[in-house]
Design an enzyme around this catalytic site. Structure first.
Site, PDB file in Angstrom:
ATOM      1  N   HIS A  49      36.269 -42.403  27.544  1.00 25.87           N
ATOM      2  CA  HIS A  49      36.600 -41.051  27.116  1.00 25.87           C
ATOM      3  C   HIS A  49      35.326 -40.218  27.057  1.00 25.87           C
ATOM      4  CE1 HIS A  49      35.044 -42.425  23.292  1.00 25.87           C
ATOM      5  NE2 HIS A  49      36.047 -43.273  23.122  1.00 25.87           N
TER       6      HIS A  49
HETATM    7  P1  TYD Z   1      39.048 -45.563  20.092  1.00 23.13           P
HETATM    8  O1  TYD Z   1      38.638 -44.145  20.359  1.00 23.13           O
HETATM    9  O2  TYD Z   1      40.125 -46.122  20.939  1.00 23.13           O
HETATM   10  O3  TYD Z   1      37.776 -46.515  20.136  1.00 23.13           O
HETATM   11  P2  TYD Z   1      36.777 -46.763  21.388  1.00 23.13           P
HETATM   12  O4  TYD Z   1      36.021 -45.494  21.580  1.00 23.13           O
HETATM   13  O5  TYD Z   1      35.875 -47.883  20.978  1.00 23.13           O
HETATM   14  O6  TYD Z   1      37.603 -47.145  22.568  1.00 23.13           O
HETATM   15  O7  TYD Z   1      39.479 -45.662  18.559  1.00 23.13           O
HETATM   16  C1  TYD Z   1      40.257 -46.734  18.064  1.00 23.13           C
HETATM   17  C2  TYD Z   1      41.056 -46.235  16.877  1.00 23.13           C
HETATM   18  O8  TYD Z   1      40.201 -45.895  15.793  1.00 23.13           O
HETATM   19  C3  TYD Z   1      41.857 -45.004  17.204  1.00 23.13           C
HETATM   20  O9  TYD Z   1      43.137 -45.137  16.575  1.00 23.13           O
HETATM   21  C4  TYD Z   1      41.115 -43.869  16.533  1.00 23.13           C
HETATM   22  C5  TYD Z   1      40.440 -44.559  15.362  1.00 23.13           C
HETATM   23  N1  TYD Z   1      39.145 -43.981  14.972  1.00 23.13           N
HETATM   24  C6  TYD Z   1      39.032 -43.300  13.776  1.00 23.13           C
HETATM   25  O10 TYD Z   1      40.019 -43.144  13.023  1.00 23.13           O
HETATM   26  N2  TYD Z   1      37.825 -42.809  13.392  1.00 23.13           N
HETATM   27  C7  TYD Z   1      36.728 -42.936  14.183  1.00 23.13           C
HETATM   28  O11 TYD Z   1      35.622 -42.467  13.807  1.00 23.13           O
HETATM   29  C8  TYD Z   1      36.860 -43.613  15.450  1.00 23.13           C
HETATM   30  C9  TYD Z   1      35.671 -43.758  16.361  1.00 23.13           C
HETATM   31  C10 TYD Z   1      38.078 -44.119  15.798  1.00 23.13           C
END
Ligand code: TYD
Length: 137
Positions: A49
């Site tokens: 992303h």
């Molecule tokens: P995600 O964006 O998929 O993680 P990565 O970037 O490692 O692939 O996030 C996983 C889950 O965590 C998603 O449901 C959103 C939540 N999240 C938060 O609530 N707060 C945060 O600061 C982050 C980074 C993720």
């Protein structure tokens, strides 16, 4: 490409080592949020992303991983394996973390509070936003 590896200042003595981050000291932004990635399963990738507003510092507290960084026109891969070295990523870079070693812990610091609305999770949407001269914006 707007990323850099930052060789952080380490306080070391006979007891061991300590690294501190704050704006202007090992870190270019004021830290508003921290999270860490751990217990990663073999072969998985995370991220994939871009963020419209967030800058990041990625620090491999333990173990290693790779980060593929893409700015819409080219991509580069950086390996993180040294807890003295942080990867700074500017906003609007597409990134993907993969090849985590067993028991890796990746600490992530950012200048924003969590806001799902600033995430771009579709690569084509990212390309349109990152290269507005190609018809996006
Ligand atoms: P995600 O964006 O998929 O993680 P990565 O970037 O490692 O692939 O996030 C996983 C889950 O965590 C998603 O449901 C959103 C939540 N999240 C938060 O609530 N707060 C945060 O600061 C982050 C980074 C993720």
């Amino acid at each position: 490409m707007n990323y850099k590896l930052i060789d952080m200042k380490v306080f070391g003595d006979e007891r061991g080592h300590l690294i501190s981050l704050e704006k202007g000291n090992n870190c270019p932004f004021e830290v508003k949020r921290a999270f860490y990635i751990f217990d990663t399963k073999p072969g998985i990738a995370r991220g994939a992303h871009a963020n419209r507003n967030s800058e990041f510092m990625l620090i491999p507290i333990s173990g290693s991983c790779k980060v593929r960084i893409d700015d819409g026109s080219s991509s580069e891969t950086v390996k993180l394996s040294d807890p003295h070295k942080a990867l700074y990523l500017d906003k609007m870079l597409w990134k993907e973390m993969f090849d985590f070693s067993y028991n890796a812990i990746l600490l992530v610091l950012t200048n924003t509070l969590y806001d799902e609305k600033e995430y771009i999770r579709d690569y084509n949407e990212y390309l349109r936003a990152a290269t507005p001269d190609l018809g996006g914006g």
